[in-house]
Design a protein around this motif. Structure first.
Motif, PDB file in Angstrom:
ATOM      1  N   GLU A  81       3.779 -33.912 -38.749  1.00  0.00           N
ATOM      2  CA  GLU A  81       3.613 -34.858 -37.650  1.00  0.00           C
ATOM      3  C   GLU A  81       3.025 -36.164 -38.182  1.00  0.00           C
ATOM      4  O   GLU A  81       2.036 -36.168 -38.913  1.00  0.00           O
ATOM      5  N   GLY A  82       3.644 -37.271 -37.818  1.00  0.00           N
ATOM      6  CA  GLY A  82       3.176 -38.574 -38.283  1.00  0.00           C
ATOM      7  C   GLY A  82       3.549 -38.878 -39.717  1.00  0.00           C
ATOM      8  O   GLY A  82       3.047 -39.855 -40.290  1.00  0.00           O
ATOM      9  N   GLY A 139      12.186 -41.818 -36.729  1.00  0.00           N
ATOM     10  CA  GLY A 139      12.482 -40.465 -36.292  1.00  0.00           C
ATOM     11  C   GLY A 139      13.699 -39.865 -36.967  1.00  0.00           C
ATOM     12  O   GLY A 139      13.966 -38.669 -36.810  1.00  0.00           O
ATOM     13  N   GLU A 140      14.438 -40.689 -37.733  1.00  0.00           N
ATOM     14  CA  GLU A 140      15.609 -40.202 -38.460  1.00  0.00           C
ATOM     15  C   GLU A 140      15.254 -39.976 -39.930  1.00  0.00           C
ATOM     16  O   GLU A 140      14.496 -40.753 -40.519  1.00  0.00           O
ATOM     17  N   ILE A 172       9.923 -30.496 -49.588  1.00  0.00           N
ATOM     18  CA  ILE A 172      10.465 -31.679 -48.922  1.00  0.00           C
ATOM     19  C   ILE A 172      10.694 -31.398 -47.439  1.00  0.00           C
ATOM     20  O   ILE A 172      10.426 -32.258 -46.578  1.00  0.00           O
ATOM     21  N   GLN A 173      11.160 -30.200 -47.112  1.00  0.00           N
ATOM     22  CA  GLN A 173      11.337 -29.821 -45.710  1.00  0.00           C
ATOM     23  C   GLN A 173       9.993 -29.874 -44.979  1.00  0.00           C
ATOM     24  O   GLN A 173       9.911 -30.346 -43.837  1.00  0.00           O
ATOM     25  N   LYS A 174       8.925 -29.414 -45.641  1.00  0.00           N
ATOM     26  CA  LYS A 174       7.593 -29.447 -45.041  1.00  0.00           C
ATOM     27  C   LYS A 174       7.130 -30.875 -44.818  1.00  0.00           C
ATOM     28  O   LYS A 174       6.514 -31.183 -43.794  1.00  0.00           O
TER      29      LYS A 174
END
Length: 257
Positions: A190-191, A28-29, A183-185
């Motif tokens: 999700e996942g 998650g990080e 990269i932000q996208k």
């Protein structure tokens, strides 16, 4: 646990290239790894991928402790995008072929992919703005276009960890911002994979990078949440000169004082 490095050190000819590196990444990080040239960033990445063995310390990646796991199998779960990889791609392959080769972790496409796999590659290339040059030879693409294709190639293997090693090197302002948007996208999917973004440019550290590690002369200078690490005082000490850090549009920008 995505990464757990404990007291990692590497010595060559009596000198430390890395010394007592401790680094933990939780699921998650997303992390940025910031350091000047020669700080040990590439050496650390090579250790994370099992290409170099540390002189001291232990390391586990994706729950696999080095020395007790098959590194070949582990590497299939790690995507790595770098300028050196860009130079290895077959120049006459098109972006679709390059992307498809990521499924097989090969340099070049030597197997017949399924229709579903081809559809997935086309979908990813389209999603990240590569559809306009999908039929062109790789060697005719711009630096930024090549990097986009390599990121799609890495995503095709559905990695759990994606390492982006100074992907904006050599890009002009507009190509850089387009790649950073991609990269932000990726970070927001999700996942999607955990990201490690390696750079020596503060302004490339996107809002998605919740944590940052500062590496200086082979040692961890500071690490933690990005907003706590990235301050004018800390970066002035890190770079050894007086700097002013400003925030614009959720990005950090440095200037000399």
């Amino acid at each position: 646990m995505i990464l757990e490095a404990s007291n990692l050190s590497l010595r060559r000819n009596g000198s430390y290239l890395l010394k007592d590196v401790n680094w933990t990444i939780n699921k998650g990080e997303h992390w940025s790894l910031l350091g000047l040239n020669g700080s040990g960033k590439t050496t650390l990445l090579n250790i994370l991928n099992g290409y170099i063995w540390p002189t001291e310390g232990t390391i586990s990646v994706l729950g696999n402790r080095f020395g007790t796991c098959d590194l070949g199998d582990l590497r299939k779960k790690i995507g790595w995008v770098s300028n050196s990889l860009q130079e290895k791609m077959p120049p006459t392959n098109n972006p679709l072929q390059i992307a498809l080769s990521g499924v097989y972790a090969s340099i070049g496409l030597y197997e017949e992919p399924s229709e579903d796999t081809i559809a997935k590659a086309v979908q990813l290339l389209t999603e990240f703005g590569c559809e306009e040059f999908i039929e062109r030879n790789y060697n005719t693409l711009s630096q930024g276009e090549k990097q986009k294709v390599l990121i799609v190639r890495a995503l095709m293997a559905e990695p759990d960890l994606l390492i982006l090693d100074e992907p904006c090197t050599g890009l002009d302002l507009f190509a850089r911002e387009q790649l950073l948007l991609m990269i932000q996208k990726v970070a927001e999917k999700e996942g999607g994979p955990t990201l490690i973004y390696v750079t020596h440019h503060v302004e490339e550290i996107l809002p998605c990078f919740s944590h940052t590690l500062l590496l200086k002369a082979g040692e961890v200078f500071q690490k933690g949440q990005t907003d706590e690490v990235m301050t004018s005082a800390t970066l002035s000490k890190f770079f050894g000169t007086s700097l002013q850090l400003e925030e614009r549009r959720k990005r950090k920008w440095l200037s000399l004082v």
